[in-house]
Design a protein around this motif. Structure first.
Motif, PDB file in Angstrom:
ATOM      1  N   GLY A   1       0.746  -1.267   0.114  1.00 28.13           N
ATOM      2  CA  GLY A   1       0.205   0.096  -0.215  1.00 28.13           C
ATOM      3  C   GLY A   1       0.865   1.355   0.117  1.00 28.13           C
ATOM      4  N   PHE A   2       2.235   1.233   0.033  1.00 26.06           N
ATOM      5  CA  PHE A   2       3.054   2.312  -0.024  1.00 26.06           C
ATOM      6  C   PHE A   2       3.104   2.936  -1.716  1.00 26.06           C
ATOM      7  CE2 PHE A   2       4.144   0.545   3.960  1.00 26.06           C
ATOM      8  CZ  PHE A   2       4.030   1.734   4.784  1.00 26.06           C
ATOM      9  N   ILE A   3       3.171   4.207  -1.882  1.00 27.08           N
ATOM     10  CA  ILE A   3       3.336   4.659  -3.225  1.00 27.08           C
ATOM     11  C   ILE A   3       4.667   4.870  -3.573  1.00 27.08           C
ATOM     12  CG2 ILE A   3       3.116   7.022  -4.522  1.00 27.08           C
ATOM     13  CD1 ILE A   3       0.547   7.672  -2.574  1.00 27.08           C
ATOM     14  N   LYS A   4       4.950   4.536  -4.768  1.00 27.93           N
ATOM     15  CA  LYS A   4       6.367   4.326  -5.442  1.00 27.93           C
ATOM     16  C   LYS A   4       6.652   5.584  -5.996  1.00 27.93           C
ATOM     17  CE  LYS A   4       5.722  -0.528  -6.627  1.00 27.93           C
ATOM     18  NZ  LYS A   4       5.507  -1.608  -7.608  1.00 27.93           N
ATOM     19  N   ASN A   5       6.994   6.546  -5.019  1.00 29.61           N
ATOM     20  CA  ASN A   5       7.466   7.898  -5.399  1.00 29.61           C
ATOM     21  C   ASN A   5       8.662   7.913  -6.645  1.00 29.61           C
ATOM     22  OD1 ASN A   5       5.771   9.670  -4.299  1.00 29.61           O
ATOM     23  ND2 ASN A   5       6.479   9.078  -2.047  1.00 29.61           N
ATOM     24  N   HIS A   6       9.395   7.144  -6.490  1.00 25.60           N
ATOM     25  CA  HIS A   6      10.544   7.357  -7.456  1.00 25.60           C
ATOM     26  C   HIS A   6      10.212   6.869  -8.926  1.00 25.60           C
ATOM     27  CE1 HIS A   6      10.236   2.944  -6.222  1.00 25.60           C
ATOM     28  NE2 HIS A   6      10.990   2.773  -7.449  1.00 25.60           N
ATOM     29  N   MET A   7       9.123   5.889  -8.819  1.00 23.68           N
ATOM     30  CA  MET A   7       8.576   5.355 -10.016  1.00 23.68           C
ATOM     31  C   MET A   7       7.557   6.559 -10.626  1.00 23.68           C
ATOM     32  SD  MET A   7       7.562   1.471  -9.871  1.00 23.68           S
ATOM     33  CE  MET A   7       6.716   1.572 -11.321  1.00 23.68           C
ATOM     34  N   ILE A   8       7.008   7.263  -9.883  1.00 24.65           N
ATOM     35  CA  ILE A   8       5.898   8.234 -10.308  1.00 24.65           C
ATOM     36  C   ILE A   8       7.118   9.406 -10.603  1.00 24.65           C
ATOM     37  CG2 ILE A   8       4.515  10.235  -9.403  1.00 24.65           C
ATOM     38  CD1 ILE A   8       3.284   8.230  -7.455  1.00 24.65           C
ATOM     39  N   ASN A   9       8.119   9.757 -10.095  1.00 29.55           N
ATOM     40  CA  ASN A   9       8.796  10.864 -10.602  1.00 29.55           C
ATOM     41  C   ASN A   9       9.723  10.514 -12.036  1.00 29.55           C
ATOM     42  OD1 ASN A   9       8.385  12.301  -8.368  1.00 29.55           O
ATOM     43  ND2 ASN A   9      10.027  11.806  -7.235  1.00 29.55           N
ATOM     44  N   LYS A  10       9.733   9.042 -12.028  1.00 30.34           N
ATOM     45  CA  LYS A  10      10.647   8.524 -13.324  1.00 30.34           C
ATOM     46  C   LYS A  10       9.680   8.650 -14.368  1.00 30.34           C
ATOM     47  CE  LYS A  10      12.846   4.703 -15.397  1.00 30.34           C
ATOM     48  NZ  LYS A  10      13.009   3.024 -15.458  1.00 30.34           N
ATOM     49  N   ASN A  11       8.563   8.568 -14.303  1.00 27.93           N
ATOM     50  CA  ASN A  11       7.204   8.400 -15.380  1.00 27.93           C
ATOM     51  C   ASN A  11       7.213   9.802 -15.773  1.00 27.93           C
ATOM     52  OD1 ASN A  11       4.970   7.383 -16.891  1.00 27.93           O
ATOM     53  ND2 ASN A  11       4.059   8.760 -15.431  1.00 27.93           N
ATOM     54  N   ALA A  12       7.104  10.766 -14.919  1.00 27.58           N
ATOM     55  CA  ALA A  12       6.798  12.321 -15.100  1.00 27.58           C
ATOM     56  C   ALA A  12       7.716  12.738 -15.800  1.00 27.58           C
ATOM     57  CB  ALA A  12       6.593  12.862 -13.578  1.00 27.58           C
TER      58      ALA A  12
END
Length: 498
Positions: free
Chosen positions: A368-379
């Motif tokens: 249930g934790f957000i993968k911020n590194h993946m969100i930032n990479k995608n962005a």
């Protein structure tokens, strides 16, 4: 003899990470329509927001009728007779048209302790008669189309009897006949000695209605000339400083390409009557028609935003039941609304989060934790591939220009990897340079095999981009055009054929 109404001298404004205005000067005379042009992010809206007290200038001076006048609030600018019609709608959907027009001034229309709605309605009707519009003052604003809501904004501005009227993209959602009605009103105001600042990305309009044009680029003042001294090519060159993509694209639809979407007998209460059509893989299918034709309502019905009364929808040959936007998204259908700020973006969130919103499950780990590194990479990938101009992926979306906000919405659906993309007025309120980039992106997506429905009120856009065109009038399909059949005359003929 024309007199100086407004003189803005050496104006500067800076936001975090962005120098919005750099030593910009602007003058408005009585009886003049002065056009202000530039790409999104050029500083046009910032300049006029300073003039009406929505934003505070960092440096410079403002003179009103020759007197230096610091303007620190909207109420102050209204008292000075300076009124602005915003690009984005600023209306209360639960109130009537008349109540919206006179919001904040109800005390002028009271009968004892109670609001005199009849008087509000009469005064509103006078304004609509002046605009040659048939809008019922008693209808709730939320029940109107975006185009009619825009005309309510214009009526609200005129109700103040302004000396200076600022129009920020007032025609973006209007039909040709509505635009001509508005221009007639502008001509009357000009004869009365009013000063009008007209911001528009439709450069052909400016040659019809403006007396002078000022060009801004990247927050810098470029030039001011009489409109007769400009050509459209010169304006574009000054605005963008680069060449613009103008070639008509190649047809991306392969012979015998499979159907991505098929709609049969679609009917719903919101102006959709027995609509049938199909969409092939790699195709850009245009939807054209006058305001109120039912184009947006058809898109909303396919996307599950409006309830169907009857009809069938097939996705990749399989019949599907779409009862909500969530169900449509699961079928690979994306809808980019004409009102991107209301339905497409979370303005108070970062660019990175907005791009991830339609596919958040992909960015959450099993516990249930957000993968911020993946969100930032995608962005970062989407910002680069879509050429989104932002100081950072952590910038709040509300601070981006309209064109870049539109690209963020597109980035969101590309992250979802939707196979069917419905674009509703994709270039509404977007400058000529950003339009060119959006056009290029649409063609690249079609070449990749994405299937695209494009709803547009701009005929040149339809003629330039679409492989086929569906024309609607009053909720029904009245014509289908392809190849050399797609002409302005043919579209207009079917758009007015009941």
């Amino acid at each position: 003899m024309a007199r100086e109404l407004i003189n803005m001298v050496h104006i500067e404004k800076e936001y975090p990470g962005v120098k919005a205005l750099k030593d910009v000067s602007f003058q408005l005379l009585s009886g003049e329509v002065h056009a202000l042009v530039g790409e999104n992010g050029a500083g046009k809206s910032t300049l006029v927001k300073i003039l009406v007290g929505e934003e505070k200038l960092d440096a410079g001076q403002i003179f009103v009728n020759g007197v230096e006048t610091p303007i620190t609030s909207i109420r102050e600018s209204q008292k000075l007779g300076i009124i602005m019609i915003h690009q984005e709608l600023n209306l209360m959907n639960h109130l009537t048209v008349a109540q919206n027009i006179f919001i904040g001034r109800e005390h002028q229309y009271k009968r004892g302790l109670f609001l005199d709605d009849e008087e509000l309605n009469r005064e509103s009707k006078k304004i609509f008669d002046q605009l040659n519009l048939n809008i019922d003052p008693t209808v709730k604003v939320g029940d109107l189309t975006v185009a009619k809501q825009q005309m309510v904004e214009i009526a609200k501005a005129l109700s103040y009897d302004p000396e200076v009227l600022i129009m920020d993209e007032p025609t973006a959602s209007l039909t040709d006949s509505e635009i001509e009605d508005l221009f007639n009103v502008i001509r009357v105001l000009r004869k009365e000695g009013k000063g009008i600042i007209h911001i528009s990305h439709r450069l052909d309009e400016l040659q019809q209605i403006s007396d002078r044009i000022t060009v801004l680029r990247d927050g810098n003042y470029i030039d001011t000339r009489k409109t007769s001294e400009f050509t459209i090519d010169e304006i574009i060159k000054m605005m963008v400083g680069r060449s613009i993509y103008v070639e008509k694209p190649e047809n991306n639809v392969l012979p015998g390409a499979p159907l991505s979407l098929e709609v049969k007998g679609l009917t719903c209460e919101k102006l959709v009557k027995d609509v049938s059509f199909n969409l092939q893989k790699g195709e850009i299918l245009g939807f054209s028609g006058l305001v109120g034709a039912g184009r947006t309502e058809t898109a909303r019905a396919i996307f599950g935003a409006d309830k169907l009364k009857s009809g069938q929808i097939f996705v990749h040959g399989k019949e599907v039941k779409i009862t909500s936007p969530h169900a449509a998204i699961k079928q690979g259908i994306a809808y980019l609304s004409e009102d991107r700020k209301r339905y497409g973006l979370s303005l108070g969130m970062r660019v990175s989060i907005n791009i991830a919103l339609a596919n958040m499950a992909h960015f959450i780990n099993p516990i249930g934790f957000i993968k911020n590194h993946m969100i930032n990479k995608n962005a970062k990938e989407k910002v680069e591939s879509l050429n989104i101009k932002t100081p950072s992926i952590n910038q709040l979306v509300r601070f981006l220009s309209g064109g870049n906000q539109q690209k963020v919405v597109l980035g969101k659906w590309l992250t979802r990897d939707s196979s069917i993309l419905i674009f509703d007025e994709p270039t509404r309120g977007i400058d000529v340079g950003a339009k060119s980039e959006i056009y290029k992106l649409l063609n690249e997506l079609a070449a990749q095999g994405k299937s695209i429905i494009m709803i547009s009120s701009e005929l040149p856009e339809i003629l330039r981009l679409c492989n086929r065109v569906i024309v609607m009038c009053e909720g029904r399909v009245t014509g289908e055009l392809k190849g050399d059949e797609i002409t302005q005359e043919a579209v207009i003929r079917y758009a007015t054929q009941r």
